[in-house]
Design an enzyme around this catalytic site. Structure first.
Site, PDB file in Angstrom:
ATOM      1  N   SER A   1      36.996  38.366  31.996  1.00 14.25           N
ATOM      2  CA  SER A   1      36.317  38.958  33.144  1.00 14.25           C
ATOM      3  C   SER A   1      36.836  40.372  33.342  1.00 14.25           C
ATOM      4  O   SER A   1      38.037  40.623  33.238  1.00 14.25           O
ATOM      5  CB  SER A   1      36.613  38.080  34.364  1.00 14.25           C
ATOM      6  N   THR A   2      35.922  41.307  33.579  1.00 16.45           N
ATOM      7  CA  THR A   2      36.354  42.668  33.887  1.00 16.45           C
ATOM      8  C   THR A   2      35.770  43.052  35.240  1.00 16.45           C
ATOM      9  O   THR A   2      34.554  42.989  35.434  1.00 16.45           O
ATOM     10  CB  THR A   2      35.872  43.669  32.819  1.00 16.45           C
TER      11      THR A   2
ATOM     12  N   GLU B   1      38.901  45.503  40.358  1.00 11.75           N
ATOM     13  CA  GLU B   1      40.333  45.486  40.683  1.00 11.75           C
ATOM     14  C   GLU B   1      41.220  45.023  39.543  1.00 11.75           C
ATOM     15  O   GLU B   1      42.433  45.175  39.608  1.00 11.75           O
ATOM     16  CB  GLU B   1      40.581  44.599  41.897  1.00 11.75           C
TER      17      GLU B   1
ATOM     18  N   ASP C   1      39.011  33.585  50.614  1.00 11.55           N
ATOM     19  CA  ASP C   1      37.885  34.089  49.824  1.00 11.55           C
ATOM     20  C   ASP C   1      37.271  32.935  49.042  1.00 11.55           C
ATOM     21  O   ASP C   1      36.953  33.051  47.865  1.00 11.55           O
ATOM     22  CB  ASP C   1      38.362  35.205  48.892  1.00 11.55           C
TER      23      ASP C   1
ATOM     24  N   ASP D   1      41.825  32.638  42.140  1.00  5.77           N
ATOM     25  CA  ASP D   1      41.788  33.913  42.858  1.00  5.77           C
ATOM     26  C   ASP D   1      42.458  33.809  44.235  1.00  5.77           C
ATOM     27  O   ASP D   1      41.833  34.020  45.272  1.00  5.77           O
ATOM     28  CB  ASP D   1      40.316  34.363  42.995  1.00  5.77           C
TER      29      ASP D   1
HETATM   30  N1  LIG Z   1      43.128  30.752  35.020  1.00  4.90           N
HETATM   31  C1  LIG Z   1      41.934  31.082  34.570  1.00  4.90           C
HETATM   32  N2  LIG Z   1      41.403  30.436  33.501  1.00  4.90           N
HETATM   33  C2  LIG Z   1      40.169  30.782  33.041  1.00  4.90           C
HETATM   34  N3  LIG Z   1      39.398  31.755  33.566  1.00  4.90           N
HETATM   35  C3  LIG Z   1      39.883  32.424  34.638  1.00  4.90           C
HETATM   36  C4  LIG Z   1      41.168  32.119  35.189  1.00  4.90           C
HETATM   37  N4  LIG Z   1      41.385  32.945  36.241  1.00  4.90           N
HETATM   38  C5  LIG Z   1      40.289  33.714  36.334  1.00  4.90           C
HETATM   39  N5  LIG Z   1      39.379  33.413  35.384  1.00  4.90           N
HETATM   40  C6  LIG Z   1      38.069  34.056  35.178  1.00  4.90           C
HETATM   41  O1  LIG Z   1      38.135  35.412  35.582  1.00  4.90           O
HETATM   42  C7  LIG Z   1      37.251  35.646  36.681  1.00  4.90           C
HETATM   43  C8  LIG Z   1      37.908  36.598  37.681  1.00  4.90           C
HETATM   44  O2  LIG Z   1      39.087  36.018  38.169  1.00  4.90           O
HETATM   45  P1  LIG Z   1      39.509  36.147  39.691  1.00  4.90           P
HETATM   46  O3  LIG Z   1      38.427  35.608  40.543  1.00  4.90           O
HETATM   47  O4  LIG Z   1      40.862  35.567  39.819  1.00  4.90           O
HETATM   48  O5  LIG Z   1      39.630  37.706  39.828  1.00  4.90           O
HETATM   49  P2  LIG Z   1      38.973  38.695  40.863  1.00  4.90           P
HETATM   50  O6  LIG Z   1      40.070  39.379  41.547  1.00  4.90           O
HETATM   51  O7  LIG Z   1      37.912  38.020  41.691  1.00  4.90           O
HETATM   52  O8  LIG Z   1      38.293  39.663  39.907  1.00  4.90           O
HETATM   53  P3  LIG Z   1      36.952  40.414  40.167  1.00  4.90           P
HETATM   54  O9  LIG Z   1      37.210  41.309  41.331  1.00  4.90           O
HETATM   55  O10 LIG Z   1      36.769  41.069  38.865  1.00  4.90           O
HETATM   56  O11 LIG Z   1      35.918  39.343  40.447  1.00  4.90           O
HETATM   57  C9  LIG Z   1      36.963  34.280  37.240  1.00  4.90           C
HETATM   58  O12 LIG Z   1      35.718  34.191  37.856  1.00  4.90           O
HETATM   59  C10 LIG Z   1      37.011  33.390  36.021  1.00  4.90           C
HETATM   60  O13 LIG Z   1      35.794  33.440  35.330  1.00  4.90           O
HETATM   61 MG   LIG Z   2      37.264  36.212  42.148  1.00  2.00          MG
END
Ligand SMILES: Nc1ncnc2c1ncn2[C@@H]1O[C@H](COP(=O)(O)OP(=O)(O)OP(=O)(O)O)[C@@H](O)[C@H]1O
Ligand SMILES: [Mg+2]
Length: 291
Positions: free
Chosen positions: A58-59, A62, A191, A208
């Site tokens: 995921s990109t 933040e 969230d 998250d």
């Molecule tokens: N432990 C994990 N295992 C597999 N995939 C993960 C994991 N943690 C995060 N991801 C993937 O990465 C994505 C983004 O992670 P997360 O929600 O923690 O970050 P975020 O701060 O919301 O990032 P963004 O602002 O880019 O959405 C998740 O929706 C999921 O698809």
């Molecule tokens: Mg998230």
């Protein structure tokens, strides 16, 4: 070791660096890999926490989440927070007025490191309370390593992208994250949504957790009701048998807790869970860590 030597070491292990071989091109590498971050990854590799960084899962604005491998070659998820003003602003709205961040506010890098640390701590708390979250593995500066949720075919899908066999069943499970999260982990996620829940083998897993707050935070009840409303909205649309928000709220605040200890005294047990201790971690670490 020189920066160039470190860079060559990393080039062999971080896929994103492999195509950028020469001087200027290094600048074009996704800016999540700034010099500090590379040094942190290097420390993690030398320390045996991770062995390689493969593809981005995921990109985001933040930060990025990568598929990485640990010392045994097993998958782990590596979340790297961008040390940019965008991240800083996002964090700011959550920690404004929070006494635990006093003295750090204004220092962008330190705040982002503290945020990473906070997500690690929150995951640990949820995990210890038996709420399904990725098991936290390690952290350093703006990098967080946790259990990879997924299989050989890739990361588990987000709740929003899944067709649910039994929406009410999944709903009840997610509501239990809210209630048990409050009662057993003393946290409110803040969230909670179909974006921050992954579905693994038909079971929801909460992710998250950086913005999660302790139940005694001045804003926590507002966050609690917001989480409940978010979850209710999503599952109502999916045809689940949704429970009235007031009832859930009441159960969280007054529910099953008939046992034991003083709720305000849970911080000490989290003092020794830092496996990765970056040398110049946030100085007022402990203050922030009690989140
Ligand atoms: N432990 C994990 N295992 C597999 N995939 C993960 C994991 N943690 C995060 N991801 C993937 O990465 C994505 C983004 O992670 P997360 O929600 O923690 O970050 P975020 O701060 O919301 O990032 P963004 O602002 O880019 O959405 C998740 O929706 C999921 O698809
Ligand atoms: Mg998230």
């Amino acid at each position: 070791m020189s920066y160039d030597e470190m860079y060559s070491y990393l080039e062999a292990r971080v896929d994103a660096l492999k195509t950028n071989r020469t001087g200027d091109e290094r600048q074009t590498v996704d800016e999540v890999f700034d010099k500090q971050t590379l040094m942190t990854l290097y420390d993690m590799m030398v320390g045996g926490v991770i062995d390689s960084v493969r593809f981005p899962i995921s990109t985001g604005k933040e930060g990025n989440v990568f598929y990485a491998t640990d010392g045994d070659g097993d998958p782990v998820a590596l979340k790297i927070f961008r040390t940019s003003t965008a991240t800083f602003k996002h964090i700011g709205k959550y920690i404004e007025g929070d006494p635990r961040f006093k003295g750090l506010t204004g220092n962008r890098r330190k705040m982002i490191y503290a945020w990473t640390n906070k997500e690690f701590r929150n995951l640990q708390r949820y995990y210890d309370a038996g709420i399904p979250v990725p098991e936290p593995v390690s952290y350093g500066k703006n990098c967080l390593v946790m259990e990879f949720i997924g299989d050989e075919t890739g990361p588990a899908p987000q709740l929003k992208d899944v067709i649910l066999d039994d929406p009410t069943d999944t709903y009840d499970e997610v509501i239990s994250f809210i209630i048990d999260g409050w009662q057993d982990a003393h946290l409110v996620h803040g969230d909670m949504s179909e974006y921050n829940i992954l579905m693994m083998d038909g079971e929801p897993i909460l992710i998250d957790c950086g913005q999660a707050m302790t139940a005694d935070h001045f804003n926590s009840k507002e966050l609690l009701i917001r989480d409940i409303n978010n979850v209710n909205r999503f599952f109502r649309n999916r045809g689940a048998d949704v429970i009235n928000a007031d009832i859930i709220m009441k159960e969280a605040l007054e529910g099953k807790k008939d046992d034991d200890e003083d709720d305000d005294d849970e911080d000490d047990e989290y003092d020794d869970d830092d496996e990765y201790d970056g040398e110049d971690d946030v100085t007022d670490d402990d203050e922030v860590n009690t989140v």
